[in-house]
Scaffold this active site. Structure first.
Site, mmCIF file in Angstrom:
data_model
loop_
_atom_site.group_PDB
_atom_site.id
_atom_site.type_symbol
_atom_site.label_atom_id
_atom_site.label_comp_id
_atom_site.label_asym_id
_atom_site.label_seq_id
_atom_site.Cartn_x
_atom_site.Cartn_y
_atom_site.Cartn_z
ATOM 1 N N ASN A 188 -6.599 9.252 6.535
ATOM 2 C CA ASN A 188 -7.838 8.508 6.305
ATOM 3 C C ASN A 188 -7.536 7.029 6.204
ATOM 4 O O ASN A 188 -6.643 6.657 5.436
ATOM 5 C CB ASN A 188 -8.484 8.943 4.983
ATOM 6 C CG ASN A 188 -9.136 10.295 5.097
ATOM 7 O OD1 ASN A 188 -9.410 10.793 6.178
ATOM 8 N ND2 ASN A 188 -9.378 10.913 3.951
ATOM 9 N N ASP A 235 0.693 2.535 3.722
ATOM 10 C CA ASP A 235 -0.131 3.636 3.184
ATOM 11 C C ASP A 235 0.710 4.900 3.026
ATOM 12 O O ASP A 235 0.247 6.021 3.281
ATOM 13 C CB ASP A 235 -1.362 3.900 4.057
ATOM 14 C CG ASP A 235 -2.426 4.738 3.310
ATOM 15 O OD1 ASP A 235 -2.221 5.058 2.130
ATOM 16 O OD2 ASP A 235 -3.466 5.053 3.934
ATOM 17 N N HIS A 283 1.541 5.062 -2.034
ATOM 18 C CA HIS A 283 1.123 6.067 -3.014
ATOM 19 C C HIS A 283 2.367 6.732 -3.588
ATOM 20 O O HIS A 283 3.114 7.389 -2.860
ATOM 21 C CB HIS A 283 0.222 7.130 -2.367
ATOM 22 C CG HIS A 283 -1.088 6.576 -1.877
ATOM 23 N ND1 HIS A 283 -2.214 6.505 -2.667
ATOM 24 C CD2 HIS A 283 -1.444 6.036 -0.685
ATOM 25 C CE1 HIS A 283 -3.217 5.962 -1.976
ATOM 26 N NE2 HIS A 283 -2.771 5.655 -0.763
ATOM 27 N N HIS A 301 0.842 -1.203 0.000
ATOM 28 C CA HIS A 301 0.000 0.000 0.000
ATOM 29 C C HIS A 301 0.874 1.248 0.000
ATOM 30 O O HIS A 301 1.177 1.817 1.064
ATOM 31 C CB HIS A 301 -0.942 -0.017 1.201
ATOM 32 C CG HIS A 301 -2.043 0.996 1.127
ATOM 33 N ND1 HIS A 301 -3.224 0.881 1.824
ATOM 34 C CD2 HIS A 301 -2.150 2.148 0.433
ATOM 35 C CE1 HIS A 301 -4.005 1.912 1.560
ATOM 36 N NE2 HIS A 301 -3.367 2.712 0.721
#
Ligand code: DOR
Ligand code: ZN
Length: 429
Positions: free
Chosen positions: A284, A311, A69, A67
């Site tokens: 989030n 994340d 980005h 995960h």
């Protein structure tokens, strides 16, 4: 990942932990032509091999982050594929899986091709995820077949919830037929609209709009039901609440094909950090309460959580610096802090070191069927070598990442990556 000249390595004196093969012992590793060639107690280096002395260190399969980005294409000033991969290498990760919420969105073959092309020059293996809906708009399905043909390893609208249950059903049917899991960001949108913090006592006192734990629970229950209906595989991302975990437990007890992850920030922080309204702590799903965190930690141990994922969400100061928390972008970087932060789970006796390694290697590899996470003879020589005792202080200013938005800034920890090795090449030392 770059194809470099293949080196021969001899890694000696390390404690090797390879949970997939139930190995935890002092043994030496011969790497030849990019693969694990031999495990031996012999101390004589093979002719021409470079010797890496791992005395006092732990040698594991290369760590995997499913995960991440990367902001490429579109916001390369926050992170590009090269900088994200360099950050991964520095953090001990040899494989990363990048989400589709780029600009443009990775919802078609051309964008996937672009990422894969850039990834061939990156320090570590980069696997793209394709969008579930076109433009992440939640209206029409992306062309899942085209994305699969171009090499995506999963489908996801991560960053957004998929509000339309019928769209999720259809996506699961296609993804099942193309043998791809769907990664679910579970936060019911209407319940979370305008929310910046966990809905609870802290948010109420600070006057912050809330995002209730029920928003996570509802979507997990819905998508577990849709996984049961379709036979599609669902992986739930960044679990944050006890209520969400209860939904995971219920689905697993029914043997619905689901898996789940937790992030280091949800495992270590609570909404108590919001007292100063620092926008860096806006993520989030939101940081929740002590009891949510305790339940997440227990779930690492009992297998309810299948892996830890960062994340990694790079943002620049215009959206994370001196801005009101209500206007801040959600997310924290994580690739360069996960290893020392999570080693604290071992120190605090939440999990054993072997279980922690499992949560970062064979655990994530299984979820996405990645060819990684174990070090049998003939397996790719992707390894992480770290000193679990060396003191480290987190300084975001020193990151390889282009972004500095770390919730762990200033933490004093133990654990330092000594070498990251991808296909027999030292990509970080
Ligand atoms: O905090 C987050 N940041 N959560 C997400 O789901 C998306 C991510 C991002 O892209 O910045
Ligand atoms: Zn997400």
């Amino acid at each position: 990942m770059r194809d470099k000249k293949l080196m021969n390595l001899f890694i000696i004196n390390g404690r090797v932990i390879d949970p997939a093969r139930k190995v935890d012992q002092r043994i030496n590793c011969v790497i030849r032509n990019g693969v694990v060639a031999e495990w031996t107690t012999a101390r004589q280096a093979p002719a021409g091999a470079t010797v890496l002395d791992a005395r006092g260190a732990v040698v594991t399969p290369g760590w995997i982050d499913i995960h991440t980005h990367l902001r490429d294409p579109g916001e390369e000033y926050k992170e590009d594929i090269a900088s994200g991969a360099a950050a991964a290498a520095a953090g001990g990760f040899t494989s990363i899986v990048c989400m589709a919420n780029t600009k443009p969105v990775n919802d078609c073959a051309a964008v996937t091709r672009y990422i894969r092309e850039r990834a061939t020059h990156a320090a570590v293996r980069v696997y793209p995820v394709g969008a579930l809906s076109r433009g992440l708009e939640g209206q029409a399905l992306a062309d899942i077949g085209d994305l699969k043909a171009e090499g995506v390893v999963a489908i996801s609208d991560d960053g957004r919830n998929v509000d339309n249950a019928l769209l999720m059903r259809r996506a699961l049917e296609y993804a099942r037929d193309f043998d791809l899991p769907i990664l679910v960001h579970a936060e019911e949108s209407c319940l979370c609209a305008g929310g910046v913090a966990h809905e609870g006592e802290v948010a109420a006192r600070l006057g912050l709009r809330g995002r209730p734990a029920a928003a996570e629970e509802i979507i997990i229950r819905r998508d577990a039901a849709l996984a049961r209906l379709t036979g599609g595989r669902v992986h739930f991302q960044h679990l944050s609440s006890a209520a969400g975990l209860a939904a995971i437990v219920a689905a697993k007890e029914e043997r619905v094909p689901i898996t789940a992850e937790a992030t280091p920030h949800h495992l270590f922080l609570t909404d108590a950090v919001l007292e100063d309204f620092d926008p860096v702590f806006r993520v989030n799903p939101p940081l929740r309460t002590d009891s949510d965190r305790a339940v997440l930690r227990r779930a690492l141990r009992d297998g309810t959580i299948d892996c830890i994922a960062t994340d990694h969400a790079p943002h620049d100061i215009t959206v994370k610096g001196d801005v009101p928390i209500e206007e801040a972008a959600p997310g924290t970087v994580g690739l360069e802090t996960a290893l020392p932060v999570c080693l604290r789970l071992v120190e605090e006796r939440v999990v054993s070191l072997a279980r922690l390694v499992e949560l970062f290697t064979v655990g994530p590899a299984r979820i996405l069927a990645l060819p990684a996470g174990r070090l049998g003879i003939g397996d790719a020589a992707d390894l992480t070598i770290f000193d679990p005792q060396r003191p480290t202080t987190i300084h975001a200013a020193e990151f390889r990442s282009k972004s500095r938005n770390s919730v762990f800034e200033g933490w004093k920890l133990k654990g330092k990556v000594l070498y990251t090795i991808v296909q027999g090449n030292i990509v970080y030392s």
